[in-house]
Design a protein around this motif. Sequence first.
Motif, PDB file in Angstrom:
ATOM      1  N   ILE A 286       4.679   2.503   0.251  1.00 57.45           N
ATOM      2  CA  ILE A 286       5.230   1.164   0.474  1.00 57.45           C
ATOM      3  C   ILE A 286       4.428   0.121  -0.291  1.00 57.45           C
ATOM      4  O   ILE A 286       4.988  -0.791  -0.911  1.00 57.45           O
ATOM      5  N   SER A 287       3.117   0.243  -0.271  1.00 59.15           N
ATOM      6  CA  SER A 287       2.280  -0.753  -0.957  1.00 59.15           C
ATOM      7  C   SER A 287       2.554  -0.757  -2.457  1.00 59.15           C
ATOM      8  O   SER A 287       2.547  -1.812  -3.097  1.00 59.15           O
ATOM      9  N   GLU A 288       2.815   0.424  -3.027  1.00 55.37           N
ATOM     10  CA  GLU A 288       3.140   0.489  -4.455  1.00 55.37           C
ATOM     11  C   GLU A 288       4.471  -0.196  -4.732  1.00 55.37           C
ATOM     12  O   GLU A 288       4.607  -0.945  -5.703  1.00 55.37           O
ATOM     13  N   TRP A 289       5.472   0.031  -3.879  1.00 58.50           N
ATOM     14  CA  TRP A 289       6.765  -0.637  -4.072  1.00 58.50           C
ATOM     15  C   TRP A 289       6.649  -2.139  -3.858  1.00 58.50           C
ATOM     16  O   TRP A 289       7.272  -2.929  -4.557  1.00 58.50           O
ATOM     17  N   PHE A 290       5.814  -2.549  -2.902  1.00 62.38           N
ATOM     18  CA  PHE A 290       5.592  -3.977  -2.668  1.00 62.38           C
ATOM     19  C   PHE A 290       5.069  -4.672  -3.923  1.00 62.38           C
ATOM     20  O   PHE A 290       5.389  -5.834  -4.181  1.00 62.38           O
ATOM     21  N   ARG A 291       4.270  -3.962  -4.703  1.00 59.53           N
ATOM     22  CA  ARG A 291       3.753  -4.576  -5.930  1.00 59.53           C
ATOM     23  C   ARG A 291       4.885  -4.858  -6.912  1.00 59.53           C
ATOM     24  O   ARG A 291       4.866  -5.873  -7.616  1.00 59.53           O
ATOM     25  N   PHE A 292       5.893  -3.977  -6.978  1.00 60.30           N
ATOM     26  CA  PHE A 292       7.057  -4.240  -7.827  1.00 60.30           C
ATOM     27  C   PHE A 292       7.824  -5.466  -7.326  1.00 60.30           C
ATOM     28  O   PHE A 292       8.346  -6.247  -8.121  1.00 60.30           O
ATOM     29  N   LEU A 293       7.879  -5.633  -6.008  1.00 57.67           N
ATOM     30  CA  LEU A 293       8.608  -6.766  -5.423  1.00 57.67           C
ATOM     31  C   LEU A 293       7.821  -8.066  -5.489  1.00 57.67           C
ATOM     32  O   LEU A 293       8.391  -9.147  -5.321  1.00 57.67           O
ATOM     33  N   GLY A 294       6.515  -7.963  -5.702  1.00 62.52           N
ATOM     34  CA  GLY A 294       5.679  -9.157  -5.682  1.00 62.52           C
ATOM     35  C   GLY A 294       5.302  -9.572  -4.275  1.00 62.52           C
ATOM     36  O   GLY A 294       4.918 -10.720  -4.044  1.00 62.52           O
ATOM     37  N   ILE A 295       5.421  -8.646  -3.315  1.00 61.13           N
ATOM     38  CA  ILE A 295       5.060  -8.939  -1.926  1.00 61.13           C
ATOM     39  C   ILE A 295       3.569  -8.699  -1.736  1.00 61.13           C
ATOM     40  O   ILE A 295       3.054  -7.635  -2.076  1.00 61.13           O
ATOM     41  N   GLN A 296       2.905  -9.698  -1.190  1.00 64.91           N
ATOM     42  CA  GLN A 296       1.494  -9.558  -0.893  1.00 64.91           C
ATOM     43  C   GLN A 296       1.341  -8.918   0.473  1.00 64.91           C
ATOM     44  O   GLN A 296       1.894  -9.384   1.461  1.00 64.91           O
ATOM     45  N   SER A 297       0.611  -7.830   0.549  1.00 67.53           N
ATOM     46  CA  SER A 297       0.409  -7.120   1.806  1.00 67.53           C
ATOM     47  C   SER A 297      -1.053  -6.771   1.944  1.00 67.53           C
ATOM     48  O   SER A 297      -1.771  -6.624   0.956  1.00 67.53           O
ATOM     49  N   GLN A 298      -1.475  -6.634   3.206  1.00 70.36           N
ATOM     50  CA  GLN A 298      -2.885  -6.304   3.444  1.00 70.36           C
ATOM     51  C   GLN A 298      -3.267  -4.951   2.863  1.00 70.36           C
ATOM     52  O   GLN A 298      -4.429  -4.648   2.657  1.00 70.36           O
ATOM     53  N   ASN A 299      -2.274  -4.104   2.573  1.00 68.82           N
ATOM     54  CA  ASN A 299      -2.565  -2.767   2.041  1.00 68.82           C
ATOM     55  C   ASN A 299      -2.375  -2.670   0.534  1.00 68.82           C
ATOM     56  O   ASN A 299      -2.458  -1.587  -0.029  1.00 68.82           O
ATOM     57  N   ASN A 300      -2.092  -3.813  -0.124  1.00 70.11           N
ATOM     58  CA  ASN A 300      -1.812  -3.755  -1.561  1.00 70.11           C
ATOM     59  C   ASN A 300      -2.990  -3.247  -2.383  1.00 70.11           C
ATOM     60  O   ASN A 300      -2.818  -2.745  -3.480  1.00 70.11           O
ATOM     61  N   HIS A 301      -4.194  -3.417  -1.860  1.00 68.88           N
ATOM     62  CA  HIS A 301      -5.379  -3.011  -2.609  1.00 68.88           C
ATOM     63  C   HIS A 301      -5.686  -1.528  -2.455  1.00 68.88           C
ATOM     64  O   HIS A 301      -6.586  -1.011  -3.107  1.00 68.88           O
ATOM     65  N   LEU A 302      -4.935  -0.850  -1.615  1.00 69.49           N
ATOM     66  CA  LEU A 302      -5.243   0.544  -1.318  1.00 69.49           C
ATOM     67  C   LEU A 302      -4.601   1.493  -2.313  1.00 69.49           C
ATOM     68  O   LEU A 302      -3.519   1.250  -2.829  1.00 69.49           O
ATOM     69  N   LYS A 303      -5.288   2.598  -2.541  1.00 64.32           N
ATOM     70  CA  LYS A 303      -4.753   3.689  -3.331  1.00 64.32           C
ATOM     71  C   LYS A 303      -4.261   4.773  -2.366  1.00 64.32           C
ATOM     72  O   LYS A 303      -4.555   4.741  -1.174  1.00 64.32           O
ATOM     73  N   THR A 304      -3.526   5.740  -2.897  1.00 65.55           N
ATOM     74  CA  THR A 304      -3.008   6.836  -2.083  1.00 65.55           C
ATOM     75  C   THR A 304      -3.441   8.165  -2.683  1.00 65.55           C
ATOM     76  O   THR A 304      -3.448   8.318  -3.903  1.00 65.55           O
ATOM     77  N   PHE A 305      -3.842   9.104  -1.843  1.00 62.14           N
ATOM     78  CA  PHE A 305      -4.133  10.452  -2.331  1.00 62.14           C
ATOM     79  C   PHE A 305      -3.417  11.467  -1.450  1.00 62.14           C
ATOM     80  O   PHE A 305      -3.098  11.207  -0.291  1.00 62.14           O
ATOM     81  N   THR A 306      -3.107  12.610  -2.016  1.00 64.18           N
ATOM     82  CA  THR A 306      -2.460  13.691  -1.277  1.00 64.18           C
ATOM     83  C   THR A 306      -3.421  14.875  -1.192  1.00 64.18           C
ATOM     84  O   THR A 306      -4.296  15.046  -2.050  1.00 64.18           O
ATOM     85  N   PHE A 307      -3.232  15.695  -0.190  1.00 65.12           N
ATOM     86  CA  PHE A 307      -4.166  16.792   0.058  1.00 65.12           C
ATOM     87  C   PHE A 307      -3.469  17.846   0.904  1.00 65.12           C
ATOM     88  O   PHE A 307      -2.471  17.566   1.578  1.00 65.12           O
ATOM     89  N   GLU A 308      -3.995  19.046   0.867  1.00 60.40           N
ATOM     90  CA  GLU A 308      -3.412  20.148   1.630  1.00 60.40           C
ATOM     91  C   GLU A 308      -4.146  20.326   2.951  1.00 60.40           C
ATOM     92  O   GLU A 308      -5.378  20.329   3.003  1.00 60.40           O
ATOM     93  N   VAL A 309      -3.366  20.467   4.006  1.00 57.59           N
ATOM     94  CA  VAL A 309      -3.895  20.688   5.354  1.00 57.59           C
ATOM     95  C   VAL A 309      -3.462  22.078   5.809  1.00 57.59           C
ATOM     96  O   VAL A 309      -2.324  22.490   5.570  1.00 57.59           O
ATOM     97  N   VAL A 310      -4.375  22.797   6.467  1.00 56.54           N
ATOM     98  CA  VAL A 310      -4.033  24.141   6.950  1.00 56.54           C
ATOM     99  C   VAL A 310      -4.130  24.190   8.475  1.00 56.54           C
ATOM    100  O   VAL A 310      -4.878  23.424   9.092  1.00 56.54           O
ATOM    101  N   THR A 311      -3.365  25.093   9.067  1.00 57.53           N
ATOM    102  CA  THR A 311      -3.388  25.316  10.508  1.00 57.53           C
ATOM    103  C   THR A 311      -3.745  26.768  10.773  1.00 57.53           C
ATOM    104  O   THR A 311      -3.271  27.673  10.080  1.00 57.53           O
ATOM    105  N   THR A 312      -4.593  26.988  11.797  1.00 54.37           N
ATOM    106  CA  THR A 312      -5.052  28.338  12.110  1.00 54.37           C
ATOM    107  C   THR A 312      -4.618  28.762  13.504  1.00 54.37           C
ATOM    108  O   THR A 312      -4.363  27.929  14.386  1.00 54.37           O
ATOM    109  N   ASN A 313      -4.572  30.085  13.711  1.00 58.12           N
ATOM    110  CA  ASN A 313      -4.345  30.637  15.046  1.00 58.12           C
ATOM    111  C   ASN A 313      -5.685  30.979  15.678  1.00 58.12           C
ATOM    112  O   ASN A 313      -6.753  30.660  15.127  1.00 58.12           O
TER     113      ASN A 313
END
Length: 573
Positions: A286-313
């Motif tokens: 959302i923060s990335e799309w807000f930058r295209f719209l020119g909307i100032q948001s408290q999260n605009n300065h944040l970056k996003t990263f993705t990562f793998e999560v595992v679940t165990t038995n």
Amino acid sequence: MAYFTPGQLLKRGQYEIIDTLGQGGFGITYLAQDHRRKKQVAIKSLNVSFLKQRYRDKYGNTDSFGEFLAQEQDKFNTEAMVLATFDHPHIVKVYPELFQENGLSCMVMEYVKGKNLEQYLYANGVFSESAGLGIIKGIGEALSYIHSRNYLHRDIKPANILLRESDNKAILIDFGLAREVNFAELMSLTNAKTPVFAPPEQFENRSNFTPALDIYALAATLYVIIAVHEPPFIPLPSPYLNAKIMLDMKMAIEPPQKYNSQISQKVNDAILKGMELDYQNRPQSISEWFRFLGIQSQNNHLKTFTFEVVTTNDKGSIINKRNHSANYFVEDLGNGVKLEMVEIPAGTFYMGSPESEEGRYRYDSESPQHQVTVPSFFVGKYPLTQAQYQAIMGNNPAYFKGNNRPVEYVSWNNAVNFCQKLSQKTGKNYKLPSEAQWEYACRAGTTTPFYFGESITPDLVNCDGNYAYAAAPKGQYRKQTTDVGTFPPNAFGLYDMHGNVWEWCEDDWQENYINAPIDGSALISRSNIKLLRGGSWDNVPDYCRSAYRNSNDLDLVSSPFGFRVVCGGAART
């Protein structure tokens, strides 16, 4: 058809049905008088008639409908409990109570009086660009909050956004399709979509779902509320089209300026960017799309990263893998040394462990389990490294040397001194996490002994592998720290919350949770004995559980003792 009727009393007379507010494919929402709270509320239950018809269409009979309904109720109940933990000014409040009436589960929500955007369009026509952006900003911030908790809404549309009559604030009112989403996990949504606001991937039997799904629907909603002057209020040139057909036929989304020439070029282009038919070409947050719209948001300065999560038995075997996403910012400590701080969303969780949890049989300090509400904060992605400590303090006390290994041989006083110097350098409020912040961040929505699941092995955690937990096998005992980030993270994107080094918390030691804070704050100024959490390379798996509590004198240094920092948070004296 409504299941409850006006005048009907529910929950032994506490609620009295007034009217039906609305119904969709899965749920019906009623207006009711809450005689205990002395206010009107909204009550939602499953749409039994629709579900029965859906079942009949699929199977040709309703012989086993009762079993199917029970499964749907379980999903409904789980969703209600999750929604009750949401706390955002642009999300309708779901009360933490769930009751059954005539065998049907009911969730209770605040009643928000007003018109939804679709009703507004029929009555008043399109919004101005500035008014439309104001609505989208509020709902976008709500979605950003939802996404940070690893959920998707999946049914954003004008009918699910209400303008509250009292202050004209936009409120997201219907989470009928909200389900926990493991980002990029393969799932099916073919029976749960509103076609004209759904992106192409939502029509696939199996597809990758990311926050870009909700971004498409939000962009489509903005398109409609500022550009489409006449019914049907849809973002596509025909109600007989959907985004999947358009993608397959290589058709382009028509620019909103075609319907409203007063729309600015910036907003026109941002809408089309958000509605890219290929989800990979859309903004991914959302923060990335807000930058295209020119909307100032408290999260605009944040970056996003993705990562793998595992679940165990309980054998420590990985039974599931999925991708998650989180927001973060980077603090420059100088000389090329960076500190990554991950955003942790506000929420409510149960702190402590049940008496039945393996490994806690003699640890009454983890009782009583109690509900804690934690405001949002930022926390270190990893335990503090030796390079980071050196950059601020000018020395490296660690026994097991390595720039990317966690710093150890630090006392609680050393850690607090580091936070003070980092705060002076950056102008931000850095400190040690409260014990509640630490456990909330560690669990990342889980209730199992470990954020991985039911058990761990030394392949997942740096601990004493000569000992096993539950039915898991023994394994390697490394006898030293490892580089941070060596093992998989939790669902918030945090690494090494189990094992490697103990982590100091701000709190004083208290022998149990009787009268413990329930607002996420730290318990301080009572003793010189401080809390440690997470276990270390030198500990058995029991000690690495999410709920395990350790303590030591604030001046003591030891090779297993390290820490990570948080930005923000309050303390209680």
